[in-house]
Design a protein around this motif. Structure first.
Motif, mmCIF file in Angstrom:
data_model
loop_
_atom_site.group_PDB
_atom_site.id
_atom_site.type_symbol
_atom_site.label_atom_id
_atom_site.label_comp_id
_atom_site.label_asym_id
_atom_site.label_seq_id
_atom_site.Cartn_x
_atom_site.Cartn_y
_atom_site.Cartn_z
ATOM 1 N N SER A 229 -44.943 19.311 57.190
ATOM 2 C CA SER A 229 -43.644 18.767 57.573
ATOM 3 C C SER A 229 -43.772 17.556 58.484
ATOM 4 O O SER A 229 -42.998 16.610 58.377
ATOM 5 C CB SER A 229 -42.804 19.837 58.272
ATOM 6 O OG SER A 229 -42.474 20.860 57.384
ATOM 7 N N ILE A 230 -44.739 17.593 59.391
ATOM 8 C CA ILE A 230 -44.948 16.454 60.288
ATOM 9 C C ILE A 230 -45.344 15.223 59.477
ATOM 10 O O ILE A 230 -44.792 14.135 59.657
ATOM 11 C CB ILE A 230 -46.002 16.794 61.359
ATOM 12 C CG1 ILE A 230 -45.436 17.817 62.339
ATOM 13 C CG2 ILE A 230 -46.472 15.544 62.090
ATOM 14 C CD1 ILE A 230 -46.477 18.404 63.273
ATOM 15 N N LEU B 42 -41.078 18.398 62.568
ATOM 16 C CA LEU B 42 -41.548 19.522 63.375
ATOM 17 C C LEU B 42 -40.393 20.440 63.759
ATOM 18 O O LEU B 42 -40.469 21.661 63.591
ATOM 19 C CB LEU B 42 -42.245 18.981 64.633
ATOM 20 C CG LEU B 42 -42.899 20.007 65.527
ATOM 21 C CD1 LEU B 42 -44.237 19.476 65.997
ATOM 22 C CD2 LEU B 42 -42.035 20.328 66.716
ATOM 23 N N TRP C 65 -42.841 33.492 61.528
ATOM 24 C CA TRP C 65 -43.589 32.241 61.597
ATOM 25 C C TRP C 65 -44.999 32.385 61.042
ATOM 26 O O TRP C 65 -45.877 31.600 61.349
ATOM 27 C CB TRP C 65 -43.602 31.715 63.032
ATOM 28 C CG TRP C 65 -42.253 31.152 63.389
ATOM 29 C CD1 TRP C 65 -41.823 29.882 63.155
ATOM 30 C CD2 TRP C 65 -41.171 31.837 63.993
ATOM 31 N NE1 TRP C 65 -40.523 29.748 63.575
ATOM 32 C CE2 TRP C 65 -40.097 30.935 64.096
ATOM 33 C CE3 TRP C 65 -40.991 33.150 64.440
ATOM 34 C CZ2 TRP C 65 -38.875 31.285 64.638
ATOM 35 C CZ3 TRP C 65 -39.765 33.488 64.980
ATOM 36 C CH2 TRP C 65 -38.728 32.556 65.080
ATOM 37 N N GLN D 263 -46.206 23.464 59.052
ATOM 38 C CA GLN D 263 -45.791 22.519 60.098
ATOM 39 C C GLN D 263 -46.531 21.193 59.949
ATOM 40 O O GLN D 263 -45.944 20.124 60.074
ATOM 41 C CB GLN D 263 -46.051 23.122 61.479
ATOM 42 C CG GLN D 263 -45.522 22.330 62.622
ATOM 43 C CD GLN D 263 -44.015 22.234 62.632
ATOM 44 O OE1 GLN D 263 -43.454 21.350 61.997
ATOM 45 N NE2 GLN D 263 -43.372 23.130 63.329
ATOM 46 N N HIS E 14 -46.999 29.347 59.531
ATOM 47 C CA HIS E 14 -46.228 28.233 60.085
ATOM 48 C C HIS E 14 -47.078 26.988 60.338
ATOM 49 O O HIS E 14 -46.619 25.873 60.089
ATOM 50 C CB HIS E 14 -45.549 28.686 61.382
ATOM 51 C CG HIS E 14 -44.753 27.623 62.047
ATOM 52 N ND1 HIS E 14 -43.589 27.142 61.520
ATOM 53 C CD2 HIS E 14 -44.969 26.931 63.189
ATOM 54 C CE1 HIS E 14 -43.104 26.203 62.314
ATOM 55 N NE2 HIS E 14 -43.924 26.057 63.322
ATOM 56 N N ILE E 15 -48.300 27.155 60.801
ATOM 57 C CA ILE E 15 -49.131 26.002 61.167
ATOM 58 C C ILE E 15 -49.397 25.087 59.973
ATOM 59 O O ILE E 15 -49.135 23.877 60.049
ATOM 60 C CB ILE E 15 -50.444 26.449 61.845
ATOM 61 C CG1 ILE E 15 -50.147 27.243 63.121
ATOM 62 C CG2 ILE E 15 -51.341 25.259 62.137
ATOM 63 C CD1 ILE E 15 -49.392 26.492 64.189
ATOM 64 N N SER F 26 -41.944 12.412 62.453
ATOM 65 C CA SER F 26 -42.796 13.581 62.672
ATOM 66 C C SER F 26 -42.100 14.617 63.536
ATOM 67 O O SER F 26 -42.145 15.819 63.242
ATOM 68 C CB SER F 26 -44.103 13.157 63.336
ATOM 69 O OG SER F 26 -44.835 12.319 62.491
ATOM 70 N N SER G 217 -38.274 27.996 59.357
ATOM 71 C CA SER G 217 -39.366 28.902 59.002
ATOM 72 C C SER G 217 -38.929 30.351 58.762
ATOM 73 O O SER G 217 -39.370 30.954 57.786
ATOM 74 C CB SER G 217 -40.468 28.844 60.059
ATOM 75 O OG SER G 217 -41.594 29.538 59.621
ATOM 76 N N THR H 176 -37.341 20.651 62.417
ATOM 77 C CA THR H 176 -36.716 21.238 61.232
ATOM 78 C C THR H 176 -37.533 22.416 60.720
ATOM 79 O O THR H 176 -36.994 23.486 60.421
ATOM 80 C CB THR H 176 -36.567 20.181 60.123
ATOM 81 O OG1 THR H 176 -35.764 19.112 60.626
ATOM 82 C CG2 THR H 176 -35.930 20.765 58.888
ATOM 83 N N ARG H 177 -38.837 22.237 60.621
ATOM 84 C CA ARG H 177 -39.702 23.301 60.101
ATOM 85 C C ARG H 177 -39.677 24.529 61.016
ATOM 86 O O ARG H 177 -39.641 25.666 60.538
ATOM 87 C CB ARG H 177 -41.132 22.779 59.949
ATOM 88 C CG ARG H 177 -42.085 23.772 59.391
ATOM 89 C CD ARG H 177 -41.748 24.070 57.951
ATOM 90 N NE ARG H 177 -42.306 25.362 57.613
ATOM 91 C CZ ARG H 177 -42.066 26.007 56.504
ATOM 92 N NH1 ARG H 177 -41.277 25.481 55.604
ATOM 93 N NH2 ARG H 177 -42.596 27.163 56.276
ATOM 94 N N ALA H 178 -39.687 24.306 62.311
ATOM 95 C CA ALA H 178 -39.669 25.429 63.252
ATOM 96 C C ALA H 178 -38.374 26.238 63.132
ATOM 97 O O ALA H 178 -38.386 27.466 63.243
ATOM 98 C CB ALA H 178 -39.851 24.930 64.678
#
Length: 117
Positions: A89-90, A27, A79, A86, A82-83, A23, A34, A29-31
């Motif tokens: 991705s988690i 997190l 972003w 995210q 993003h939520i 997770s 993005s 990687t996605r941040a």
């Protein structure tokens, strides 16, 4: 399998720890990815060709698109959305890393090296 030793080495991670590690990697990687994902989506949604020669094209290159988004919308634009991504991705990271640990022993019993012996 490369990098896998089926012999126990004394260390053990719980399934929860493995899921948390996956997770966290998802997190991070996605941040980091993005902003590039936002630029990619803008390219996909643009009807005009991605070309400097097309006068109607708003975006025509990665750096140009990044600068234009930054100037017009500010840094938070990278972003947007993003939520939800995210959260995906988690969950994906937890399943991917956890699933790999669950299925890894299956691959060790059927490796090419063992079949040759």
């Amino acid at each position: 399998m490369v990098g896998y030793d089926p012999k126990e080495d004394g260390r053990s991670n719980s399934k929860f720890e493995v899921a948390v590690a996956g997770s966290v990697s998802g997190l991070i990687t996605r941040a980091l990815i993005s902003p590039l994902d936002v630029i990619k989506i803008r390219f996909q949604l643009q009807i005009e060709r991605l070309s400097r020669s097309d006068p109607n094209a708003k975006y025509y290159g990665i750096l140009q698109a990044g600068r234009q988004i930054l100037q017009e919308e500010g840094p938070t634009a990278f972003w947007k959305g993003h939520i939800p991504a995210q959260l995906l991705s988690i969950g994906y990271g937890a399943v991917q890393v956890g699933g790999k640990d669950l299925t890894r022993p299956l691959g060790s019993c059927c490796s090419v090296e063992e079949q040759r012996e």
